[in-house]
Design an enzyme around this catalytic site. Structure first.
Site: not given
Ligand code: PEP
Ligand code: MG
Length: 581
Positions: A195, A302, A338, A439, A462-463, A473, A510
């Site tokens: 993050h 977020r 979200r 995710e 990302n997740d 991550r 996203c």
């Molecule tokens: C993701 O996981 O791709 C996402 C957009 O949420 P975050 O990065 O805030 O976990």
């Molecule tokens: Mg995420």
């Protein structure tokens, strides 16, 4: 002599500036006996250091910028109160007088005693307050050792234009530093989608993570060059190298400026396919950047940053004000809010972590799981979002959904909040749309199941990549395994896009992959029509879309989903991205 260190370039751009080292070196504390005649001098030394520490904190608090995250000052106030408490003022003084020990030692003994008291408390929140004791005592210890505080002071003018060198940065630190105009971040730890990295990218600040031995090689204040794309950090550059990077910095700025011509152009492929481009946002402060990016709406807002750098979660009215500001700032464009995705690396600050420490926090109580475990906190947020929907178009998105029960529970709670608001005569959008983030591999595989229950789906790559490839991550030891082109990842994305099409439910992406222009054409070929990304990436993605003719993409483009060899996959991607297509 010039020194070049390498890491993972996670946020593009060139920065030239001086190092500001943020390693929290804790001075060694040794015990020694103070002679009779020196005892009062030792007491005075401790009192002076405590006074200095208080002054530092007050100066920080009094200069908090108006646009700093809400309640940063409450966080600082807690530390100030601790410094005034007799447990840290009177007791160590008594120890010096009784034991004839040095000030550092007395303070350390008292710190350990207080930490033991906190450790034994049943309440998990109070137990975590020991971190505050440590922060406060560390600050006084550093002053006793005559060291300048190396804390992230949000008003510290020294950080303007500086290249931050740190072991690691929390998202909260990064959020605080954005107010100071830092030039770049370089850390020893971190991954491509942590993050902190995402924040750096969305702030348009060049960043490199995973650079080993920073502490050994980089001196405070020395001139540095950062290439956030190549992941290169250069110290002691000669005049030629300096000039070369100065030139690249100018070219990079020109390239960014040249993209502005796409702002007013529609986002569509050469053969006329319209593609929606949305922005990701973290705070109401992002609205100006988003407006300048030409985004159609906010595809991911977020909310967790509202909960950071403070001691208690934000109340309904405060959240309402924040969401209302966003939705009104976006005029008639939609904002997808979200619900709080706290847990794992996003803890509520002030030492407060709502989830218990577990061995695998990313697999633990985070996102929707935490929302449902903290129904009052969740309810407060849902009510605030609903009330904000009276002022503009809002959609609600639930993070990290893994089964339909979670989704039903969240929707049930939302329904209850609507009843409450009806009873109280408070307005909201009765047709507010809800969506689920995909995710988790299980959710992607079963995306059809969720598609039947929601108004939209959004792929959080990302997740999704973290969970599909089993790579934390934020762990730099495994960040080399991060691979959006892994066939498993691509197939899960494809399944989700197809599920949306089958059930006529819009699917967006996203995660960071949506804002990386290397993947844009591939995702278009896979049928993705909605992209949401950090606004700084938007015009570049639009450029790629506008220069793409879908009918001209290689016929075998989707074979990439079956490629076992990453080199073959890279080669095909290059072919897809070659200008002739
Ligand atoms: C993701 O996981 O791709 C996402 C957009 O949420 P975050 O990065 O805030 O976990
Ligand atoms: Mg995420």
């Amino acid at each position: 002599m010039s020194l070049e260190l390498h890491g993972l370039g996670v946020s593009r751009g060139i920065a030239i500036g001086n190092a500001h080292i943020l390693f929290h070196n804790q001075p060694d504390v040794l015990e020694y006996i103070v002679l009779n005649g020196e005892v009062e001098h030792e007491v005075a030394r401790l009192e002076h250091a405590t006074e200095q520490a208080k002054k530092q904190l007050k100066a920080i608090r009094d200069n908090i910028p108006a646009n700093a995250p809400a309640d940063v000052s409450a966080f600082i106030d807690t530390h100030l109160l601790m410094m005034q408490d007799s447990s840290l003022t009177k007791i160590p003084v008594e120890m010096i007088r009784q034991r004839h020990c040095n000030a550092e030692w007395a303070l350390q003994l008292q710190r350990d005693a207080l930490i033991n008291v906190f450790n034994e408390m049943d309440d998990p929140y109070l137990r975590t307050r020991r971190n505050d004791v440590e922060h406060v005592v560390n600050r006084i210890h550093r002053l006793l050792a005559d060291e300048e505080s190396s804390d992230v002071d949000i008003t510290d003018g020294r950080l303007k234009g500086a290249i931050i060198i740190a072991e690691d940065l929390t998202p909260a630190d990064t959020m605080l530093m954005q107010h100071q105009g830092v030039a770049a971040f370089v850390t020893e730890h971190g991954g491509a989608t942590s993050h902190t990295t995402i924040l750096a990218r969305s702030l348009g600040i060049p960043a490199i993570v995973g650079v080993g031995s920073l502490r050994r090689y980089i001196q405070d204040n020395e001139p540095l060059i950062v290439d956030g794309e190549a992941g290169t950090l250069i110290a002691g550059a000669d005049a030629n190298t300096h000039d070369e990077y100065q030139q690249r910095l100018i070219s990079f700025k020109q390239h960014i400026a040249s993209l502005s011509r796409y702002k007013s152009q529609p986002s569509q492929t050469r053969d006329g396919k319209k593609i929606s481009l949305h922005a990701n946002a973290d705070s109401p402060d992002d609205i100006t950047t988003i407006s300048n990016s030409g985004a159609q709406s906010i595809g991911l807002y977020r909310t967790e940053f509202l909960y950071m750098n403070r001691n208690s979660p934000p109340e309904e009215e405060e959240q309402l004000t924040a969401y209302r500001k966003v939705v009104e700032g976006m005029n008639d464009q939609a904002v997808t809010i979200r619900t709080f995705d706290l847990g794992a690396d996003k803890t509520v600050d002030g030492g407060r972590n709502l989830n218990q420490t577990t061995t695998n926090p990313a697999l633990g109580l985070r996102a929707i799981r935490l929302c449902l475990k903290q129904p009052n906190m969740f309810r407060t947020q849902l009510r605030a979002i609903l009330r904000a929907s009276a002022f503009g178009k809002i959609k609600i998105m639930f993070p990290m959904i893994s089964n339909t029960q979670e989704l039903l529970q969240a929707q049930h709670l939302l329904q209850r909040c609507k009843f409450e608001l009806d009873k109280e005569g408070l307005e909201y959008d009765h047709h507010i749309e809800t969506g689920a983030m995909i995710e988790i591999p299980a959710s992607a595989i079963c995306a059809e199941m969720f598609a039947k229950q929601v108004d939209f789906l959004s792929i959080g790559t990302n997740d999704l990549i973290q969970y599909t490839l089993a790579i934390d991550r934020i762990d730099d030891h495994v960040n080399y395994l991060y691979d959006p082109l892994h066939p498993a990842v691509l197939r899960l994305i494809q399944v989700t896009i197809d599920a949306g099409k089958k059930h006529n439910v819009p699917v967006s992406m996203c995660g960071e992959m949506a804002g990386d222009s290397r993947y844009t054409r591939l995702l278009l070929a896979m049928g993705l029509e909605n992209f949401s990304m950090h606004p700084n990436a938007l015009l570049e993605i639009k450029q790629v879309i506008n220069e793409t003719d879908l009918g001209q993409l290689p016929k075998n483009a989707l074979q990439i989903l079956n490629m076992s060899d990453p080199f073959d996959a890279e080669l095909l991607l290059e072919q897809i991205n070659s200008p002739s297509h």
